[in-house]
Design a protein around this motif. Structure first.
Motif, short mmCIF file in Angstrom:
data_model
loop_
_atom_site.label_atom_id
_atom_site.label_comp_id
_atom_site.label_asym_id
_atom_site.label_seq_id
_atom_site.Cartn_x
_atom_site.Cartn_y
_atom_site.Cartn_z
N ASN A 82 0.74 -1.02 -0.17
CA ASN A 82 -0.02 -0.23 -0.07
C ASN A 82 0.95 1.28 -0.15
O ASN A 82 2.20 1.19 0.42
N THR A 83 0.16 2.32 -0.20
CA THR A 83 0.99 3.62 -0.20
C THR A 83 1.45 3.71 1.00
O THR A 83 0.69 3.94 2.17
N ARG A 84 2.79 4.22 1.34
CA ARG A 84 3.35 4.58 2.59
C ARG A 84 4.80 4.95 2.35
O ARG A 84 5.21 4.90 1.33
N ILE A 85 5.73 5.45 3.39
CA ILE A 85 6.66 6.56 2.97
C ILE A 85 7.72 5.40 2.67
O ILE A 85 8.61 5.51 1.70
N GLU A 86 7.55 4.13 3.07
CA GLU A 86 8.69 3.06 2.65
C GLU A 86 8.47 2.81 1.14
O GLU A 86 9.57 2.25 0.47
N TRP A 87 7.19 2.84 0.55
CA TRP A 87 7.23 2.77 -0.79
C TRP A 87 7.94 3.65 -1.59
O TRP A 87 8.66 3.26 -2.51
N VAL A 88 7.77 4.90 -1.22
CA VAL A 88 8.56 5.79 -1.67
C VAL A 88 10.05 5.84 -1.77
O VAL A 88 10.94 5.91 -2.84
N LEU A 89 10.43 5.66 -0.61
CA LEU A 89 12.01 5.31 -0.36
C LEU A 89 12.44 4.13 -0.95
O LEU A 89 13.55 4.16 -1.89
N ALA A 90 11.64 3.14 -1.21
CA ALA A 90 12.21 1.74 -1.86
C ALA A 90 12.23 2.21 -3.51
O ALA A 90 13.19 2.02 -4.07
N ASP A 91 11.27 2.67 -4.08
CA ASP A 91 11.09 3.02 -5.27
C ASP A 91 12.39 4.02 -5.77
O ASP A 91 13.27 3.76 -6.70
N LEU A 92 12.83 4.76 -4.91
CA LEU A 92 13.97 5.84 -5.36
C LEU A 92 15.24 5.05 -5.06
O LEU A 92 16.18 5.24 -5.82
N GLY A 93 15.33 3.94 -4.07
CA GLY A 93 16.38 3.08 -4.02
C GLY A 93 16.49 2.19 -5.20
O GLY A 93 17.74 2.20 -5.38
N VAL A 94 15.65 1.82 -5.75
CA VAL A 94 15.49 1.11 -6.91
C VAL A 94 16.14 1.80 -7.99
O VAL A 94 17.22 1.44 -8.69
N LEU A 95 15.58 3.11 -8.17
CA LEU A 95 16.08 4.08 -9.19
C LEU A 95 17.61 4.25 -9.13
O LEU A 95 18.63 4.48 -10.00
N CYS A 96 18.02 4.48 -7.61
CA CYS A 96 19.46 4.86 -7.54
C CYS A 96 20.31 3.72 -7.70
O CYS A 96 21.53 3.89 -7.69
N ALA A 97 19.83 2.62 -7.47
CA ALA A 97 20.64 1.23 -7.68
C ALA A 97 20.74 1.03 -9.29
O ALA A 97 21.56 -0.06 -9.40
N GLY A 98 19.88 1.81 -9.89
CA GLY A 98 20.08 1.62 -11.41
C GLY A 98 19.26 0.30 -11.91
O GLY A 98 19.33 -0.02 -13.02
N ALA A 99 18.42 -0.36 -11.03
CA ALA A 99 17.56 -1.07 -11.50
C ALA A 99 16.10 -0.63 -11.75
O ALA A 99 15.86 0.97 -11.96
N ALA A 100 15.19 -1.36 -12.02
CA ALA A 100 13.81 -0.89 -12.65
C ALA A 100 12.87 -1.44 -11.75
O ALA A 100 12.89 -2.50 -11.20
N THR A 101 11.96 -0.54 -11.30
CA THR A 101 10.64 -1.00 -10.27
C THR A 101 9.44 -1.52 -11.13
O THR A 101 9.10 -1.01 -11.98
N THR A 102 9.04 -2.69 -10.66
CA THR A 102 7.95 -3.38 -11.16
C THR A 102 6.91 -3.21 -10.14
O THR A 102 7.18 -3.22 -8.98
N THR A 103 5.65 -2.56 -10.49
CA THR A 103 4.63 -2.19 -9.38
C THR A 103 3.76 -3.46 -9.45
O THR A 103 3.35 -3.97 -10.55
N VAL A 104 3.24 -3.70 -8.09
CA VAL A 104 2.29 -4.86 -7.89
C VAL A 104 1.20 -4.23 -7.09
O VAL A 104 1.45 -3.83 -5.92
N TYR A 105 -0.06 -4.04 -7.37
CA TYR A 105 -1.08 -3.77 -6.31
C TYR A 105 -1.25 -4.60 -5.33
O TYR A 105 -1.33 -5.90 -5.41
N PRO A 106 -1.23 -4.20 -4.00
CA PRO A 106 -1.51 -5.25 -2.91
C PRO A 106 -2.70 -5.86 -3.04
O PRO A 106 -2.87 -6.95 -2.42
N SER A 107 -3.59 -5.27 -3.76
CA SER A 107 -4.99 -6.24 -3.81
C SER A 107 -4.91 -7.43 -4.89
O SER A 107 -5.85 -8.10 -4.89
N THR A 108 -3.76 -7.27 -5.76
CA THR A 108 -3.60 -8.28 -6.66
C THR A 108 -3.67 -9.76 -5.99
O THR A 108 -2.77 -9.79 -5.24
N ASN A 109 -4.33 -10.81 -6.76
CA ASN A 109 -4.38 -12.01 -6.18
C ASN A 109 -3.32 -12.65 -6.26
O ASN A 109 -2.11 -12.28 -7.06
N ALA A 110 -2.95 -14.01 -5.72
CA ALA A 110 -1.57 -14.75 -6.02
C ALA A 110 -1.06 -14.97 -7.32
O ALA A 110 -0.11 -14.93 -7.71
#
Length: 628
Positions: A82-110
């Motif tokens: 869900n949207t929370r501060i850690e989401w924002v920080l993690a996304d920026l962390g992924v970008l700064c690591a040179g990687a790419a963020t894949t987004t998954v809604y938390p409501s998405t089933n298994a």
């Protein structure tokens, strides 16, 4: 002063680069604030601030932690939270690591979560809690490339029997590993950011889609850098603004908001708990926020319902004030368009001033009292709802964009026009095809659909023009009006075209009890509608009209509610062309929702799903008629 085009031509290659620049320029300014429950467990949340430097410290630790796990440039790291501060920080962390963020809604089933993780080739999943971890664990055999799951809620980062060693770790542990790497190589993250290319994959966003499997939209670093510069130079925001961010960050609309923030340097209050919005707004007192139309519709319906509960006289005052608001907004906008000044006649100004004291001021206080602008996107806002808020002093600036165009393509300027989505952002080209379809070309357009070249070719021309699938009209001075989705246009058996979204939007402005409505009529000789009512509003009405104590399903099945809604349908029809009118309707036994797959996570109607599920009601409305 440097003009916008020059800034666009000389933009930095990535949002990560812009982030480092922002931290260097304003390290001690507040970047974010987020809620922390009180230690006692009682009382309101405490809002904790983060400066840009504090933000960078955590982002660097996460970026280095991912590098320590072996994540390489352009490899995917998924976030299911869900949207929370850690989401924002993690996304920026992924970008700064040179990687790419894949987004998954938390409501998405298994099953669908596993599809996204597999299709994207994600190496790491950052999961919010035990529930998100469980989805990955249940499908681990299908995910050979998923090397680690990092759990935000540390107490939930518990390995289970059968997990490979080190497969599960907490976000705190990831940051510790990152700090250890930075002790050895202090410039590791900065060097990675410096090596980023503009065309390098930054984000893989899976469209929730209204039909079929989601498609991964490939957005490069340059798309977000472009978004940041263009949004930052349309005079919408300044560094003293405070944004309230609750939108799902797995959606492109939520994602693009961080781009503009980094460029401008304002602060953002982050809390994705939808049930906390009403409670948070008077506490946070934002100057700016974004939402989807359903939120504004719910606010409007809630205000109307509260007025109704106050008795006939109070409700009559509200209806009068709502009419004044709409008239005031229309007149002022029309006058500005013609003369350049938003003047209104003295008589209307006098009525508006009285209505402001009685109604509008209280409404603005509910939003915190400082809201300068609210942006509505993801779907069209009913003009009557827009005019109401505009007249009440809450400027709802409609915008338009798609996942495939990095979210923001059009936005209403300060002198906005209700019923339009405004003008194209700087650097974006637009044209209307012969059949009315909107075509876009510019730096924010996707590279294509991940691993689906055939699907890419269907919408993206070799010269860069994106077929949006939306039908629209451009005014001579560049304001865009969306009339409908190309595939959603209805052609009746009599050969007349109907734009269902337009009819549905009008009904939402007329009926204060509606939650969702689907207009049907393709290849039929008249239009019908499936209508879902807003549960709190209709149960409140039921309590005042002899139906207290009944369930929602019982209330909507009652003759009294049928007659009530019939009156609103007739009111709607009085303003439509004959072939647009709703001849029959059925009330649904429950509201439509995300959980049943009838709405996307951004609350868009999945027409095929709803029509399939309630096919029996649709056929019932056409039974005994002869189709021509």
């Amino acid at each position: 002063m440097t003009d916008t085009q020059t800034l666009l031509d000389n933009r930095l290659p990535s949002l990560a680069t812009l982030f480092l620049q922002r931290v260097a320029e304003t390290p001690d300014r507040e970047a974010f604030r987020y809620p922390v429950p009180p230690a006692s467990g009682q009382g309101p949340d405490e809002w904790t601030p983060l400066t840009w430097q504090q933000t960078a410290d955590r982002v660097f630790a996460m970026a280095a932690g991912l590098m320590a796990l072996g994540v390489r440039p352009e490899e995917r790291v998924a976030i299911a939270s869900n949207t929370r501060i850690e989401w924002v920080l993690a996304d920026l962390g992924v970008l700064c690591a040179g990687a790419a963020t894949t987004t998954v809604y938390p409501s998405t089933n298994a099953d669908e979560t596993a599809f996204i993780l597999s299709d994207s080739g994600s190496r790491v999943l950052i999961a919010e809690d035990a529930a998100q971890l469980a989805k990955a664990r249940a499908k681990r055999a299908e995910l050979p490339e998923l090397a680690h799951v990092v759990v935000i809620e540390g107490a939930d980062a518990v390995p289970a029997e059968g997990d490979p060693d080190g497969w599960v770790l907490s976000l705190t542990e990831l940051e510790k590993r990152g700090l250890a790497l930075l002790d050895e190589r202090p410039d590791a993250v900065r060097d990675q950011v410096a090596a980023l290319r503009a065309d390098q994959l930054a984000t893989l966003i899976y469209t929730s889609g209204t039909t079929g499997r989601p498609k991964g939209v490939r957005l490069p670093h340059d798309a977000w850098s472009y978004m940041a510069v263009s949004i930052g130079n349309i005079n919408l925001l300044d560094e003293d603004d405070l944004q309230y961010l609750w939108l799902p960050l797995a959606h492109v609309f939520g994602k693009v908001l961080t781009a503009g923030q980094i460029y401008v340097g304002h602060s953002t209050a982050v809390d994705g708990r939808i049930d906390k919005i009403i409670e948070n707004l008077p506490v946070v007192r934002p100057t700016y926020m974004c939402a989807v139309p359903r939120i504004f519709e719910k606010v409007y319906n809630g205000v109307a319902a509260k007025a109704r509960e106050g008795g006939a006289a109070k409700y009559k005052v509200f209806q009068w004030a709502a009419g004044v608001a709409r008239e005031y907004a229309r007149v002022s906008q029309d006058n500005f368009r013609r003369t350049g000044t938003a003047s209104v006649p003295l008589g209307l100004r006098t009525k508006h001033a009285l209505a402001d004291k009685l109604v509008y001021a209280k409404l603005r206080e509910a939003f915190g009292g400082r809201l300068r602008a609210a942006v509505s996107g993801s779907a069209s806002l009913a003009p009557e709802i827009g005019y109401f808020f505009a007249g009440a002093g809450i400027n709802i600036l409609e915008g338009y964009g798609m996942t495939e165009s990095s979210a923001a393509s059009f936005l209403n300027p300060e002198n906005y026009r209700t019923g339009t989505v405004g003008k194209a952002l700087p650097g974006l080209e637009v044209r209307i095809a012969d059949d009315g379809e909107i075509l876009l070309r510019g730096p924010g357009i996707m590279q294509g659909y991940h691993g689906q070249p055939e699907k890419t070719e269907e919408v993206l021309e070799p010269d860069g023009w994106l077929h949006t699938g939306d039908i629209g009209e451009l005014s001579p001075d560049g304001y865009l009006r969306i009339t409908d989705r190309k595939k959603d246009l209805i052609k009746t058996s009599g050969g007349k075209y109907v734009a269902p979204a337009e009819v549905e939007g009008r009904f939402k402005a007329v009926c204060p009890y509606v939650s969702n409505i689907l207009v049907h009529g393709a290849d039929r000789n008249y239009c019908t509608a499936l209508i879902a009512l807003d549960e709190p509003s209709i149960l409140a009405w039921a309590g005042e009209n002899g139906l207290a104590g009944r369930t929602y399903a019982e209330v909507v099945a009652s003759p009294q509610v049928g007659e009530l809604i019939e009156g609103y349908v007739q009111e709607l029809n009085s303003g439509l062309q004959r072939w647009q009118t709703i001849k029959k309707f059925r009330l649904l036994p429950r509201d439509l929702d995300v959980e049943h797959g009838e709405l996307t996570p951004s609350l868009k109607l999945k027409r095929p799903v709803v029509e399939r599920e309630y096919r029996h009601l649709i056929e019932e409305m056409y039974a005994g008629t002869r189709e021509t």
